[in-house]
Motif scaffolding. Structure first.
Motif, mmCIF file in Angstrom:
data_model
loop_
_atom_site.group_PDB
_atom_site.id
_atom_site.type_symbol
_atom_site.label_atom_id
_atom_site.label_comp_id
_atom_site.label_asym_id
_atom_site.label_seq_id
_atom_site.Cartn_x
_atom_site.Cartn_y
_atom_site.Cartn_z
ATOM 1 N N SER A 80 38.771 44.736 32.964
ATOM 2 C CA SER A 80 38.579 44.487 34.390
ATOM 3 C C SER A 80 39.884 44.453 35.183
ATOM 4 O O SER A 80 39.849 44.273 36.395
ATOM 5 C CB SER A 80 37.832 43.170 34.599
ATOM 6 O OG SER A 80 38.595 42.072 34.117
ATOM 7 N N ARG A 81 41.033 44.576 34.529
ATOM 8 C CA ARG A 81 42.310 44.548 35.241
ATOM 9 C C ARG A 81 42.465 45.762 36.152
ATOM 10 O O ARG A 81 41.960 46.850 35.841
ATOM 11 C CB ARG A 81 43.465 44.493 34.228
ATOM 12 C CG ARG A 81 43.545 43.175 33.464
ATOM 13 C CD ARG A 81 44.651 43.224 32.425
ATOM 14 N NE ARG A 81 44.720 41.963 31.662
ATOM 15 C CZ ARG A 81 45.523 41.767 30.634
ATOM 16 N NH1 ARG A 81 46.339 42.745 30.227
ATOM 17 N NH2 ARG A 81 45.533 40.605 30.008
ATOM 18 N N PRO A 82 43.136 45.578 37.299
ATOM 19 C CA PRO A 82 43.850 44.382 37.782
ATOM 20 C C PRO A 82 42.962 43.332 38.416
ATOM 21 O O PRO A 82 43.449 42.282 38.828
ATOM 22 C CB PRO A 82 44.801 44.971 38.819
ATOM 23 C CG PRO A 82 44.076 46.141 39.362
ATOM 24 C CD PRO A 82 43.319 46.726 38.192
ATOM 25 N N ARG A 83 41.663 43.601 38.545
ATOM 26 C CA ARG A 83 40.771 42.602 39.125
ATOM 27 C C ARG A 83 40.527 41.487 38.110
ATOM 28 O O ARG A 83 40.326 41.750 36.925
ATOM 29 C CB ARG A 83 39.439 43.246 39.521
ATOM 30 C CG ARG A 83 38.489 42.312 40.248
ATOM 31 C CD ARG A 83 37.246 43.076 40.675
ATOM 32 N NE ARG A 83 36.449 43.483 39.537
ATOM 33 C CZ ARG A 83 35.485 42.731 38.982
ATOM 34 N NH1 ARG A 83 35.234 41.527 39.472
ATOM 35 N NH2 ARG A 83 34.797 43.186 37.959
ATOM 36 N N ARG A 84 40.542 40.270 38.614
ATOM 37 C CA ARG A 84 40.330 39.116 37.740
ATOM 38 C C ARG A 84 38.845 38.783 37.714
ATOM 39 O O ARG A 84 38.244 38.512 38.752
ATOM 40 C CB ARG A 84 41.129 37.913 38.237
ATOM 41 C CG ARG A 84 41.051 36.708 37.297
ATOM 42 C CD ARG A 84 41.991 35.609 37.749
ATOM 43 N NE ARG A 84 41.942 34.481 36.827
ATOM 44 C CZ ARG A 84 42.675 33.385 36.966
ATOM 45 N NH1 ARG A 84 43.526 33.290 37.999
ATOM 46 N NH2 ARG A 84 42.567 32.407 36.098
ATOM 47 N N ILE A 85 38.277 38.841 36.553
ATOM 48 C CA ILE A 85 36.851 38.612 36.405
ATOM 49 C C ILE A 85 36.586 37.117 36.261
ATOM 50 O O ILE A 85 37.351 36.385 35.628
ATOM 51 C CB ILE A 85 36.311 39.391 35.184
ATOM 52 C CG1 ILE A 85 34.789 39.342 35.147
ATOM 53 C CG2 ILE A 85 36.899 38.882 33.894
ATOM 54 C CD1 ILE A 85 34.189 40.259 34.092
ATOM 55 N N SER A 86 35.513 36.651 36.881
ATOM 56 C CA SER A 86 35.190 35.225 36.859
ATOM 57 C C SER A 86 34.450 34.866 35.574
ATOM 58 O O SER A 86 33.918 35.722 34.862
ATOM 59 C CB SER A 86 34.334 34.850 38.072
ATOM 60 O OG SER A 86 33.094 35.532 38.034
ATOM 61 N N LEU A 87 34.399 33.561 35.301
ATOM 62 C CA LEU A 87 33.721 33.081 34.099
ATOM 63 C C LEU A 87 32.220 33.328 34.181
ATOM 64 O O LEU A 87 31.587 33.676 33.176
ATOM 65 C CB LEU A 87 34.005 31.589 33.905
ATOM 66 C CG LEU A 87 33.380 30.924 32.670
ATOM 67 C CD1 LEU A 87 33.871 31.590 31.395
ATOM 68 C CD2 LEU A 87 33.698 29.435 32.650
ATOM 69 N N ASN A 88 31.643 33.174 35.372
ATOM 70 C CA ASN A 88 30.203 33.423 35.526
ATOM 71 C C ASN A 88 29.864 34.890 35.264
ATOM 72 O O ASN A 88 28.828 35.200 34.661
ATOM 73 C CB ASN A 88 29.750 33.024 36.925
ATOM 74 C CG ASN A 88 29.821 31.530 37.148
ATOM 75 O OD1 ASN A 88 29.735 30.743 36.210
ATOM 76 N ND2 ASN A 88 29.991 31.125 38.397
#
Length: 218
Positions: free
Chosen positions: A123-131
């Motif tokens: 998913s980089r460079p986007r930071r993926i959430s825990l949910n």
């Protein structure tokens, strides 16, 4: 009203002399209370007070119930009821069962963390959430785990993984044995198609608010 109806059915079973129903109920209830009182002082004797139900007896897991050695996963606890029948499990039920076992097995915890790290890298460079990670794992982890175990067996040989992990990766069989009910942990579970339909007995309680209002007015 179910509790009252069950209790009335119990009292009805005490009536052996239909000419004297009240006396039969009183005599049977008194005898029942005496037996319960006396059984409290008896040690090592099976009585109605200390009798273990058939469902509670099913919680005792025999030593030979484990399918694979000392495995804590494939242990058969409880007792099936009814005549067994062979049938095919639906695809969605198979995925749900496989997913439940994987997410509740301590042996798969490290693979869940590895899968989450892989999702973060992709998913980089986007930071993926825990949910979002949990949602993706809920949908795709069982397939990723099967492919990952196959790659490990092809590269390092089948000896690198335990038999438990290989069975967990394969998932449930398409053909399963079905029963009408299953007793476990003090509860009895049965499919909806075998469940009994309840009927309205006609016993109702009507709150007469108008009478209370007339009394208060007086």
């Amino acid at each position: 009203m179910y509790f009252i109806e069950r209790y009335l059915g119990k009292l009805k079973s005490y009536v052996f002399n239909k000419a004297r129903p009240e006396g039969s109920i009183a005599e049977a209830h008194l005898a029942f209370e005496c037996v319960i009182f006396c059984s409290c002082y008896l040690d090592g004797v099976d009585s109605k007070f200390s009798l273990v139900s058939s469902i509670d007896k099913c919680d005792e897991i025999p030593e030979s119930s484990s399918i694979i050695g000392e495995s804590n996963i494939f242990i058969q606890g409880g007792k099936p009821l009814g005549k067994p029948a062979t049938g095919r499990i639906s695809k969605i039920n198979k995925i749900q069962a496989h997913r439940y076992i994987l997410f509740n097995s301590s042996e798969v915890t490290d693979f869940l963390k590895e899968h989450a790290s892989e999702l973060r890298r992709h998913s980089r460079p986007r930071r993926i959430s825990l949910n979002e990670i949990e949602r993706i794992q809920h949908e795709t982890f069982h397939e990723w785990f099967r492919e990952h175990v196959s790659k490990l067996e092809a590269s390092n040989g089948p000896e690198c993984l335990s038999e438990e992990l290989r069975m967990l990766a394969r998932g449930p069989l398409d053909v399963v044995t079905k029963y009408q009910a299953y007793d476990i942990n003090g509860f009895s579970f049965r499919p909806k198609c075998y469940d009994k339909c309840t009927q309205n007995s006609g016993v109702v309680v009507i709150a007469k608010t108008s009478s209370y209002a007339s009394v208060s007015d007086r």
